[in-house]
Design an enzyme around this catalytic site. Structure first.
Site, PDB file in Angstrom:
ATOM      1  N   TYR A   1       0.648  -1.181  -0.003  1.00  0.00           N
ATOM      2  CA  TYR A   1      -0.126  -0.046   0.047  1.00  0.00           C
ATOM      3  C   TYR A   1       0.959   1.319   0.075  1.00  0.00           C
ATOM      4  O   TYR A   1       0.505   2.094   0.652  1.00  0.00           O
ATOM      5  CB  TYR A   1      -0.906  -0.028   1.103  1.00  0.00           C
ATOM      6  CG  TYR A   1      -1.736  -1.412   1.439  1.00  0.00           C
ATOM      7  CD1 TYR A   1      -2.677  -1.611   0.137  1.00  0.00           C
ATOM      8  CD2 TYR A   1      -1.287  -2.194   2.318  1.00  0.00           C
ATOM      9  CE1 TYR A   1      -3.275  -2.773   0.444  1.00  0.00           C
ATOM     10  CE2 TYR A   1      -2.093  -3.539   2.518  1.00  0.00           C
ATOM     11  CZ  TYR A   1      -2.859  -3.928   1.580  1.00  0.00           C
ATOM     12  OH  TYR A   1      -3.566  -5.043   1.397  1.00  0.00           O
TER      13      TYR A   1
ATOM     14  N   TYR B   1     -13.328  -6.604   3.685  1.00  0.00           N
ATOM     15  CA  TYR B   1     -12.030  -6.837   3.076  1.00  0.00           C
ATOM     16  C   TYR B   1     -11.796  -8.170   2.632  1.00  0.00           C
ATOM     17  O   TYR B   1     -11.767  -9.015   3.607  1.00  0.00           O
ATOM     18  CB  TYR B   1     -10.989  -6.063   3.918  1.00  0.00           C
ATOM     19  CG  TYR B   1      -9.754  -6.295   3.345  1.00  0.00           C
ATOM     20  CD1 TYR B   1      -9.409  -5.319   2.259  1.00  0.00           C
ATOM     21  CD2 TYR B   1      -8.771  -7.413   3.577  1.00  0.00           C
ATOM     22  CE1 TYR B   1      -7.991  -5.627   1.508  1.00  0.00           C
ATOM     23  CE2 TYR B   1      -7.656  -7.686   2.821  1.00  0.00           C
ATOM     24  CZ  TYR B   1      -7.102  -6.714   1.943  1.00  0.00           C
ATOM     25  OH  TYR B   1      -6.044  -6.812   1.126  1.00  0.00           O
TER      26      TYR B   1
ATOM     27  N   ASP C   1     -15.334 -15.959   4.403  1.00  0.00           N
ATOM     28  CA  ASP C   1     -13.821 -15.644   4.451  1.00  0.00           C
ATOM     29  C   ASP C   1     -13.188 -15.733   5.883  1.00  0.00           C
ATOM     30  O   ASP C   1     -13.501 -14.809   6.792  1.00  0.00           O
ATOM     31  CB  ASP C   1     -13.590 -14.451   3.720  1.00  0.00           C
ATOM     32  CG  ASP C   1     -12.101 -13.866   3.755  1.00  0.00           C
ATOM     33  OD1 ASP C   1     -11.338 -14.657   4.525  1.00  0.00           O
ATOM     34  OD2 ASP C   1     -11.756 -13.103   3.106  1.00  0.00           O
TER      35      ASP C   1
ATOM     36  N   LYS D   1      -3.465 -17.121   6.477  1.00  0.00           N
ATOM     37  CA  LYS D   1      -2.850 -16.237   7.604  1.00  0.00           C
ATOM     38  C   LYS D   1      -2.160 -17.189   8.545  1.00  0.00           C
ATOM     39  O   LYS D   1      -1.141 -17.596   8.446  1.00  0.00           O
ATOM     40  CB  LYS D   1      -3.899 -15.186   8.283  1.00  0.00           C
ATOM     41  CG  LYS D   1      -3.907 -14.043   7.299  1.00  0.00           C
ATOM     42  CD  LYS D   1      -4.600 -13.000   8.120  1.00  0.00           C
ATOM     43  CE  LYS D   1      -5.000 -11.806   7.488  1.00  0.00           C
ATOM     44  NZ  LYS D   1      -3.686 -10.544   7.031  1.00  0.00           N
TER      45      LYS D   1
HETATM   46  N1  PMP Z   1      -9.691 -11.926   3.536  1.00  0.00           N
HETATM   47  C1  PMP Z   1      -9.331 -11.571   4.843  1.00  0.00           C
HETATM   48  C2  PMP Z   1     -10.539 -11.553   5.665  1.00  0.00           C
HETATM   49  C3  PMP Z   1      -8.026 -10.749   4.916  1.00  0.00           C
HETATM   50  O1  PMP Z   1      -7.999 -10.459   6.353  1.00  0.00           O
HETATM   51  C4  PMP Z   1      -7.068 -10.946   4.117  1.00  0.00           C
HETATM   52  C5  PMP Z   1      -5.713 -10.452   4.594  1.00  0.00           C
HETATM   53  N2  PMP Z   1      -5.789  -9.318   5.437  1.00  0.00           N
HETATM   54  C6  PMP Z   1      -7.256 -11.366   2.815  1.00  0.00           C
HETATM   55  C7  PMP Z   1      -8.496 -12.184   2.260  1.00  0.00           C
HETATM   56  C8  PMP Z   1      -6.159 -11.400   1.816  1.00  0.00           C
HETATM   57  O2  PMP Z   1      -5.120 -12.563   2.105  1.00  0.00           O
HETATM   58  P1  PMP Z   1      -3.656 -12.288   1.706  1.00  0.00           P
HETATM   59  O3  PMP Z   1      -3.080 -11.005   2.116  1.00  0.00           O
HETATM   60  O4  PMP Z   1      -2.998 -13.296   1.892  1.00  0.00           O
HETATM   61  O5  PMP Z   1      -3.781 -12.295   0.017  1.00  0.00           O
END
Ligand code: PMP
Length: 430
Positions: free
Chosen positions: A26, A154, A251, A280
Site C-alpha cells: 500500500y 475486506y 472468508d 494467515k
Molecule cells: N481475506 C481477509 C479476511 C483478509 O484479512 C485478508 C488479508 N488481510 C485476505 C483475505 C487476503 O489475504 P492475503 O493478504 O494472504 O492475500
C-alpha cells in the site's frame, strides 16, 4: 574462510536501496516513510535496528499466532526441507499436503470435505468465487454471476476479491466502474437488529436470480474497519441463501484458528458455509499458504458441468514445506488449551485498553477474542502513532482511524499490558 556476512546489507545502504527499488504494501514508489529494519524475531519480539527489541502487537498481520522462531515449527520446516521443499502438484501428490487437507477437513465445520490449497489468502478467495460461479454455470444457470456482500468487508487485493471489498471506505475505491459490480448491503450492526436482518433477506431474495454467492467475513470485519457483528446474522444469511438457491462463502482468513475464541468464527453461530477460505495463521505465520474448502454439493456440481474441472493450479500449489509447517502449527494449537489463552488475552486487552476510553479523540474501544481496537474520530497520523508505540517498545501498524492489536497467543500478561500502553500512546499521539 569466506565471510558469512559478505554481501549482507546494513544501515543506510540497506534503507537507500529499499527506497530506490522495493515496493512496500500500500505504498508509493519511491517510499515516503522509512520502514524499520527487522534483523530477527523470537517469541513475541522483533529485533529492530536502532530500537532493540519490540513486542509485536500485530503477529505479522495476524498470522504468527505461536510467535516467532518456534522450535516445533522450525523442526517441521527443517525436517521437510531435508526431504523436499517443493514439487509440482499436477499429477503428483505428497504426504504433507494430504495430511494437511485431512486435518483441515477434521477441524472445519462439518460438511466441508474438499480442499484446494492456494498460495495466498487473496488467491483462496479467487478460487472460492470461481467455484461458486462455475457451480451455477455447470448447473445451467450462468446468469447467476454476481456476488452479494455487506459493506465494510475486506477480502484481498486481487481482482475478484477487490470487487467484494468495501467499495467506499476501503482501499479499492479507485477501481469503481472497472471491477465487477457486486451487490452490497449496509455494513452489519454490532448487535442483532431485525430490520437489518430483513434488509439482508430482502436483498438476497430480490437478486437471487443473478447472485452466485453471498461472501462475508463472519463475525469480524478485519482490514475493512475492524468491526464486530452479531453471529446471529450468519444464521440469517444461511437461511436466506438456502431459501433462494444462493451459495454462502465465509472468508475465515483473518478469523480462523481461534482468533475470535472459536476455532472458526462460523462456530459462534453453528453455521456451515458452502465454501470457506483460511490463510494467515494456517502456517503460524511461517510461510504463505491458504486453503479453500467446499462441500460435496459444490464439488459435485462443478464436476457435472460441461467443463468438469476446476481450472486453477498455481505453480506452488500444495507447497510441501508450507503444508508441513501448517500441520505442525495446527497440532501445536490443538495440543494446548488455546481457548483459555485467547480468553486470557481478551481479558488482558480489556484491562489494558480501558483507559483509552477517556482519551481525547477516541470514538470507540472494543475487544473481541484476541483482538483489541481503539477507533479514533480522525485519520491516524501513522508516523506519529508508530513513533509513540515504538517509544513504548511495541510494534503496531495503525490504519485509517484505527489503532489496534492482534497479538500472538503466546503473549504474556506483562507484554499485553505493554501493548495496551502502546495502543493508548499511539491513540494519544496519532
Ligand atoms: N481475506 C481477509 C479476511 C483478509 O484479512 C485478508 C488479508 N488481510 C485476505 C483475505 C487476503 O489475504 P492475503 O493478504 O494472504 O492475500
Amino acid at each position: 574462510m569466506p565471510d558469512p556476512h559478505e554481501g549482507v546489507l546494513r544501515g543506510e545502504e540497506l534503507l537507500a536501496l529499499d527506497r530506490q527499488h522495493v515496493w512496500h504494501p500500500y505504498g508509493p514508489m519511491p517510499g515516503r516513510q522509512e520502514p524499520l529494519v527487522v534483523e530477527e524475531a523470537a517469541g513475541v519480539r522483533l529485533r529492530v535496528t536502532g530500537h532493540g527489541e519490540l513486542v509485536d502487537g500485530m503477529a505479522s498481520w495476524w498470522s504468527a499466532i505461536h510467535g516467532y522462531n518456534h522450535p516445533v515449527l522450525n523442526e517441521a520446516a527443517r525436517g521437510q526441507l531435508e526431504r523436499m521443499s517443493h514439487v509440482m502438484f499436477g499429477g503428483l501428490t505428497h504426504e504433507p499436503a494430504v495430511r494437511l487437507a485431512k486435518r483441515l477437513v477434521d477441524i472445519a465445520p462439518d460438511g466441508l470435505e474438499h480442499v484446494f490449497l492456494a498460495d495466498s489468502g487473496s488467491v483462496s478467495v479467487e478460487v472460492a468465487l470461481k467455484m461458486c460461479l462455475q457451480y451455477w454455470r455447470s448447473l445451467g444457470r450462468p446468469g447467476k454471476r454476481r456476488m452479494l456482500t455487506w459493506r465494510g468487508g475486506y477480502h484481498g487485493d486481487t481482482w475478484q476479491p477487490m470487487s467484494v471489498c468495501d467499495p467506499e471506505g476501503g482501499m479499492h475505491g479507485l477501481w469503481a466502474g472497472v471491477l465487477p459490480q457486486q451487490i452490497f448491503a449496509d455494513a452489519p450492526p454490532s448487535t442483532y437488529e431485525e430490520t437489518y436482518a430483513e434488509q439482508l433477506r430482502e436483498l438476497i431474495g430480490r437478486h437471487a436470480h443473478e447472485v452466485a454467492a453471498v461472501v462475508v467475513e463472519p463475525v469480524v470485519q478485519g482490514a475493512g474497519g475492524m468491526r464486530f457483528h452479531s453471529p446471529a446474522y450468519l444464521r440469517v444469511l444461511r437461511e436466506a441463501c438456502d431459501a433462494h438457491d444462493v451459495l454462502l462463502v465465509f472468508d475465515e482468513i483473518a478469523t480462523g484458528f481461534g482468533r475470535t475464541g472459536s476455532l472458526f468464527a462460523a462456530g459462534h453461530a453453528a453455521v456451515i458455509p458452502d465454501v470457506m477460505c483460511v490463510g494467515k495463521a494456517l502456517t503460524g505465520g511461517y510461510l504463505t499458504l491458504a486453503a479453500t474448502l467446499c462441500t460435496p454439493r459444490v464439488a459435485e456440481g462443478i464436476s457435472r458441468g460441461e467443463v468438469p474441472v476446476l481450472a486453477h493450479g498455481p505453480t506452488f500449489m500444495g507447497n510441501p514445506l508450507a503444508a508441513a509447517v501448517a500441520c505442525a502449527s495446527i497440532d501445536l494449537l490443538l495440543g494446548q488449551d488455546w481457548q483459555a489463552e485467547v480468553e486470557r488475552i481478551e481479558s488482558g486487552l480489556r484491562d489494558a485498553l480501558s483507559e483509552a476510553v477517556d482519551l481525547p479523540g477516541v470514538q470507540d474501544v472494543r475487544v473481541f477474542g484476541a483482538i483489541g481496537v481503539v477507533q479514533l474520530d480522525h485519520e491516524v497520523d501513522m508516523a506519529a502513532a508508530t513513533r509513540a508505540a515504538v517509544a513504548e517498545g511495541v510494534w503496531l501498524r495503525p490504519f485509517r482511524d484505527l489503532v489496534y492489536t492482534m497479538p500472538p497467543y503466546i503473549t504474556g500478561d506483562e507484554d499485553l499490558a505493554r501493548i495496551g500502553r502502546a495502543v493508548c500512546a499511539a491513540a494519544r499521539e496519532g
